[in-house]
Design a protein around this motif. Structure first.
Motif, PDB file in Angstrom:
ATOM      1  N   TYR A  30       9.339  -1.279  15.178  1.00  0.00           N
ATOM      2  CA  TYR A  30      10.358  -1.190  14.236  1.00  0.00           C
ATOM      3  C   TYR A  30      11.595  -1.927  14.611  1.00  0.00           C
ATOM      4  O   TYR A  30      12.354  -2.611  13.781  1.00  0.00           O
ATOM      5  N   ARG A  53      10.810  -7.282  -0.074  1.00  0.00           N
ATOM      6  CA  ARG A  53      10.432  -8.195   0.808  1.00  0.00           C
ATOM      7  C   ARG A  53       9.801  -6.967   1.918  1.00  0.00           C
ATOM      8  O   ARG A  53       8.839  -7.426   2.677  1.00  0.00           O
ATOM      9  N   GLU A  54      10.327  -5.965   2.193  1.00  0.00           N
ATOM     10  CA  GLU A  54      10.112  -5.175   3.269  1.00  0.00           C
ATOM     11  C   GLU A  54       8.744  -4.767   3.423  1.00  0.00           C
ATOM     12  O   GLU A  54       8.224  -4.457   4.416  1.00  0.00           O
ATOM     13  N   VAL A  55       8.118  -4.420   2.255  1.00  0.00           N
ATOM     14  CA  VAL A  55       6.899  -3.938   1.997  1.00  0.00           C
ATOM     15  C   VAL A  55       5.780  -4.768   2.775  1.00  0.00           C
ATOM     16  O   VAL A  55       4.600  -4.194   2.918  1.00  0.00           O
ATOM     17  N   GLU A  69       4.474   8.473   2.958  1.00  0.00           N
ATOM     18  CA  GLU A  69       4.012   8.125   3.998  1.00  0.00           C
ATOM     19  C   GLU A  69       5.189   6.860   4.523  1.00  0.00           C
ATOM     20  O   GLU A  69       5.381   6.552   5.712  1.00  0.00           O
ATOM     21  N   LEU A  98      10.313   4.050  15.645  1.00  0.00           N
ATOM     22  CA  LEU A  98      10.422   3.024  16.632  1.00  0.00           C
ATOM     23  C   LEU A  98       9.235   2.536  16.647  1.00  0.00           C
ATOM     24  O   LEU A  98       8.792   1.422  16.619  1.00  0.00           O
ATOM     25  N   ILE A 101       1.853  -3.070   9.045  1.00  0.00           N
ATOM     26  CA  ILE A 101       1.989  -2.177   9.819  1.00  0.00           C
ATOM     27  C   ILE A 101       1.053  -0.830   9.834  1.00  0.00           C
ATOM     28  O   ILE A 101       0.313  -0.342  10.398  1.00  0.00           O
ATOM     29  N   GLU A 102       0.815  -0.705   8.605  1.00  0.00           N
ATOM     30  CA  GLU A 102      -0.386   0.098   8.242  1.00  0.00           C
ATOM     31  C   GLU A 102      -1.479  -0.069   8.705  1.00  0.00           C
ATOM     32  O   GLU A 102      -2.342   0.717   8.815  1.00  0.00           O
ATOM     33  N   SER A 121       5.532   5.758  -1.836  1.00  0.00           N
ATOM     34  CA  SER A 121       4.845   6.780  -1.345  1.00  0.00           C
ATOM     35  C   SER A 121       5.387   7.389  -0.018  1.00  0.00           C
ATOM     36  O   SER A 121       6.174   6.835   0.665  1.00  0.00           O
ATOM     37  N   PRO A 126       6.857  -7.739  15.642  1.00  0.00           N
ATOM     38  CA  PRO A 126       7.080  -6.824  14.422  1.00  0.00           C
ATOM     39  C   PRO A 126       5.960  -5.887  13.970  1.00  0.00           C
ATOM     40  O   PRO A 126       6.193  -5.126  13.056  1.00  0.00           O
ATOM     41  N   VAL A 127       4.689  -6.093  14.535  1.00  0.00           N
ATOM     42  CA  VAL A 127       3.640  -5.365  14.020  1.00  0.00           C
ATOM     43  C   VAL A 127       3.817  -4.107  14.977  1.00  0.00           C
ATOM     44  O   VAL A 127       3.392  -2.867  14.515  1.00  0.00           O
ATOM     45  N   LEU A 174       5.876  -6.512   5.587  1.00  0.00           N
ATOM     46  CA  LEU A 174       5.418  -6.149   6.906  1.00  0.00           C
ATOM     47  C   LEU A 174       5.074  -4.585   7.049  1.00  0.00           C
ATOM     48  O   LEU A 174       4.511  -4.137   7.845  1.00  0.00           O
ATOM     49  N   TRP A 175       5.501  -3.798   5.991  1.00  0.00           N
ATOM     50  CA  TRP A 175       4.931  -2.311   6.079  1.00  0.00           C
ATOM     51  C   TRP A 175       3.549  -2.289   5.883  1.00  0.00           C
ATOM     52  O   TRP A 175       2.736  -1.413   6.578  1.00  0.00           O
ATOM     53  N   VAL A 201       0.835  -1.455   0.098  1.00  0.00           N
ATOM     54  CA  VAL A 201      -0.045  -0.040   0.130  1.00  0.00           C
ATOM     55  C   VAL A 201       0.884   1.206   0.320  1.00  0.00           C
ATOM     56  O   VAL A 201       0.302   2.311  -0.470  1.00  0.00           O
ATOM     57  N   ASN A 202       2.060   0.937   0.276  1.00  0.00           N
ATOM     58  CA  ASN A 202       3.130   2.215   0.220  1.00  0.00           C
ATOM     59  C   ASN A 202       3.665   2.573  -1.245  1.00  0.00           C
ATOM     60  O   ASN A 202       4.682   3.074  -1.108  1.00  0.00           O
TER      61      ASN A 202
END
Lengths: 371, 380
Positions: A356, A296-298, B304, B361, A304-305, B302, A352-353, A300-301, A257-258
């Motif tokens: 960071y 891969r990072e996105v 954000e 964090l 988190i969103e 994006s 991890p949720v 978890l991102w 979504v980012n």
């Protein structure tokens, strides 16, 4: 044999067990409980750590993109209807290895075609290790990947082929189903056999990419009377079609979504994920978006969103574990930490949720510690 | 404009260690920062329990230049008609109504450097602007703010496809050397009043040669060595943009005195430019005294996602307080705007954010209020 001692264990279905041990033998979980012991087991101290089932990305582009993304073995755009394609044959273990998926806690991915075909092919599920393909592949034909996004019309319309418009896309979907069904079973070609086995016999669920409101609405309208289980992929405008999604109780996989202004573009209201949770819709996340991936990072991102938007942390954990396993029909093997299931574990130094600072300290796949 | 007194927040001034105190805003500027301030006739904002920071800065964005808000995306970032397009002014390609700008200031990002893309070797002139406003020229803080240069796959693919120089990394290096040489001669002629034809592209490079702005050089992996060699030869200030693989060239980077704009962090790994995406480099470089900023390359990733970029640096061991500097004072220093942006101190622009939770964090840290030039533009 491994004995993971004294961790905060997240079963994957929302349950948390404090000071809990897990015993694995071979590629399976042997026991879960407090004060376990086993002679000869290698001890992994998980004190102060959070133990999760390996996370599952149910529709990954990575693994079949063809490093460095030039060959696109997930993109058979010779025809918009290719349901017979099996992603197993496009799986590149080295491409998967290069991502270090374990660092994001991901141990299983569903290799998926792009969004460019109306019916792109069948998702193949694989672990992110070990190298030996027979042990990596979990399931082929796990889901039929479809798409009604504008990618389809852009792919074919530019060559003056059907579909050139969204009308064309939905016409082709209806017509493919009608034609397959009205053809006598013995005369059906390979494509039609797959279509009937999916839509009539429900041999595998449908994962369909639909991003904008009219794509989602159109798809749900068309699928209303179909009995096959449906999961929306990259349903970025889901909040605008909430009522229908709640009523038909379809699943939702949120791609990155980012990525490329998705939140701004779709005016995304992620707080509406709470409505899906309350209603019992399954939700999951993927590293991919638009049949492409930013890495891969996105994965978890996106999780988190969801948490930032008010979804409870343990509900987000379900979206990383239980729900994607169910979507792929793999709940018997994956998605929760239970005796007899695959010993796929991601052990973080934090949640991890929520933070960071959470880093993977151990990763286990098929009962083997790879990190 | 009315005075505003922000009371009792945890102040991250970027100048002294964290302390509990107040910030007084007057006429769009910060008037005072201290443990206990008084001001008659000031509007009081209670910041107790909240972190108070200077507005965040993203030093590498293409918002409004790339527009993905519609089915057909818009590219006004890359004038790929000549590898030397240094004179292109990004302000004229920028859509100030881009929806991402609202997402930016709602997430506490109050200034950004908007830059042309990387399709040329000399790509054009970036500018720094506030994220809130109506007219991009009024929003602008500094223009031009840098000379944007790109190495590697992007320019060579642009012109290689046309069978024009540069088709290769050798070609890119040649264009770089040749253009800088011509610009240097052009500058010398100008200083000695030797008549010459006006060259708009070379004119646009002069601010870098005169030390007025830095060069922002898009490069990754071993292209960094080319960037360092050329930048040093012509004595320009420079930052390396994206800088994937920086941990392989730590000594060279430290020695060169360059700045780093690291990001976007998420990208799939593949041989070549994506071979190594080493977030841990952020910590290593910071420890060695290199000025590191974190950038999103928005809207590619994006706006954000700046939080996630900060978070990944923290995940790889960077100190959260140091990471805050990478999105405030560090980019301000890189751009020579430290007297206006990036810290809480008297005289600075009153770009201030109030945040619940620790950004980078706590994953659920949220901006409660954003102020741009002393005006509250967002309140949760």
């Amino acid at each position: 044999m491994y004995l993971i001692k004294n961790g905060t264990v997240h079963i994957g279905d929302g349950t948390i067990l404090e000071h809990c041990d897990i015993l694995t033998e071979g590629n399976q979980i042997q026991a879960i409980g407090s004060e376990l012991s086993a002679e000869g087991a290698v001890i992994l101290d998980a004190s102060g750590c959070e133990v999760f089932p390996g996370f599952i990305d149910p529709v990954s582009s990575i693994g079949a993109m063809g490093i460095p993304g030039r060959f696109f073995d997930n993109n058979e755009t010779s025809d918009p209807v290719t349901p017979e394609m099996n992603l197993k044959y496009s799986m590149d273990p080295d491409e998967v290895n290069a991502q270090e998926f374990y660092k994001s806690g991901i141990t299983t991915i569903g290799l998926s075609p792009t969004h460019n075909n109306l019916m792109g092919g069948q998702i193949a599920v694989c672990k992110t290790a070990p190298q030996k393909m027979a042990r990596r592949l979990v399931k082929e034909g796990a889901a039929l990947k479809c798409s009604v996004t504008s990618d389809v019309k852009q792919t074919y319309g530019s060559n003056s082929r059907l579909p050139m418009t969204k009308m064309g896309t939905f016409f082709l979907l209806q017509e493919s189903l009608r034609k397959a069904r009205s053809t006598p079973a013995e005369q059906r070609d390979e494509k039609q056999k797959v279509i009937c086995s999916v839509f009539d016999d429900c041999k595998m669920p449908v994962f369909a990419a639909a991003s904008s409101k009219n794509e989602i609405d159109g798809l749900l309208h068309l699928m209303q009377k179909e009995k096959v289980e449906l999961t929306l992929v990259d349903g970025l405008a889901f909040a605008d079609s909430l009522e229908q999604i709640l009523e038909q109780k379809v699943g939702l996989i949120l791609g990155n979504v980012n990525n490329m202004s998705q939140i701004a573009k779709h005016n995304m209201d992620l707080t509406k994920l709470q409505d899906l949770v309350a209603n019992g819709n399954k939700v999951a996340f993927t590293n991919s978006c638009g049949g492409w991936s930013e890495g891969r990072e996105v994965f978890l991102w996106s999780a988190i969103e969801a948490y930032r938007a008010g979804v409870a942390a343990e509900d987000v954990v379900k979206m990383l574990c239980l729900f994607p396993a169910q979507m792929l029909g793999l709940q018997d093997r994956l998605g929760t930490l239970e005796v007899g299931k695959d010993a796929d574990l991601s052990i973080f130094c934090g949640h991890p949720v929520k933070t960071y600072a959470a880093k993977v300290v151990h990763s286990m796949i098929n009962g083997e510690v790879l990190f | 404009m009315n005075k505003i007194l922000i009371k009792g927040g945890m102040l991250h001034t970027m100048q002294e260690p964290l302390f509990c105190g107040d910030v007084l805003v007057d006429d769009g500027k910060i008037a005072a920062v201290g443990p206990s301030l008084e001001a008659k006739d000031a509007q009081i904002i209670d910041a107790s329990g909240l972190h108070v920071l200077p507005g965040l800065i993203d030093a590498h964005s293409h918002i409004g230049l790339f527009d993905f808000n519609h089915d057909k995306s818009v590219d006004d970032a890359n004038e790929m008609t000549d590898p030397v397009s240094a004179a292109m002014d990004a302000r004229y390609g920028m859509n100030p109504k881009a929806r991402e700008l609202q997402v930016a200031y709602e997430h506490g990002i109050t200034s950004m450097l908007f830059t042309p893309g990387s399709g040329d070797v000399f790509c054009g002139q970036p500018f720094v602007a506030k994220t809130y406003g109506d007219n991009i020229f009024d929003m602008t803080v500094k223009a031009p703010a840098a000379v944007k240069i790109a190495l590697g796959g992007n320019p060579k693919n642009t012109f290689g496809a046309l069978k024009r120089m540069p088709m290769t990394r050798m070609g890119v290096a040649h264009v770089l050397w040749d253009t800088f040489r011509r610009a240097k001669t052009y500058l010398e002629n100008q200083e000695q009043n030797i008549p010459q034809d006006y060259d708009p592209q070379l004119e646009a490079i002069l601010p870098a040669l005169r030390g007025e702005v830095p060069c922002k050089i898009h490069c990754t992996q071993y292209d960094m060595l080319t960037a360092i060699e050329v930048a040093k030869a012509f004595g320009v200030r420079f930052s390396l943009e994206h800088a994937w693989g920086a941990s392989d060239y730590l000594e060279e980077l430290v020695d060169s005195g360059c700045d780093i704009c690291y990001g976007p962090i998420a990208t799939y790994r593949a041989p070549g430019e994506r071979r190594r995406v080493d977030v841990e480099a952020v910590k290593l470089l910071d420890e060695r005294g290199v000025n590191v900023a974190l950038v999103t390359d928005s809207p590619i990733l994006s706006e954000e996602s700046l939080y996630h970029h900060m978070g990944e640096a923290v995940r790889e061991g960077a100190d959260p307080e140091r990471v805050l500097r990478m999105v405030t004072i560090n980019p301000a220093l890189q751009l020579g705007l430290e007297q206006r942006l990036g810290s809480l101190a008297p005289g600075r622009d009153a770009d201030i954010i109030l945040v619940k939770g620790f950004l980078g964090l706590d994953t659920d840290a949220k901006v409660q209020l954003t102020m741009v030039d002393g005006r509250i533009v967002y309140q949760l």
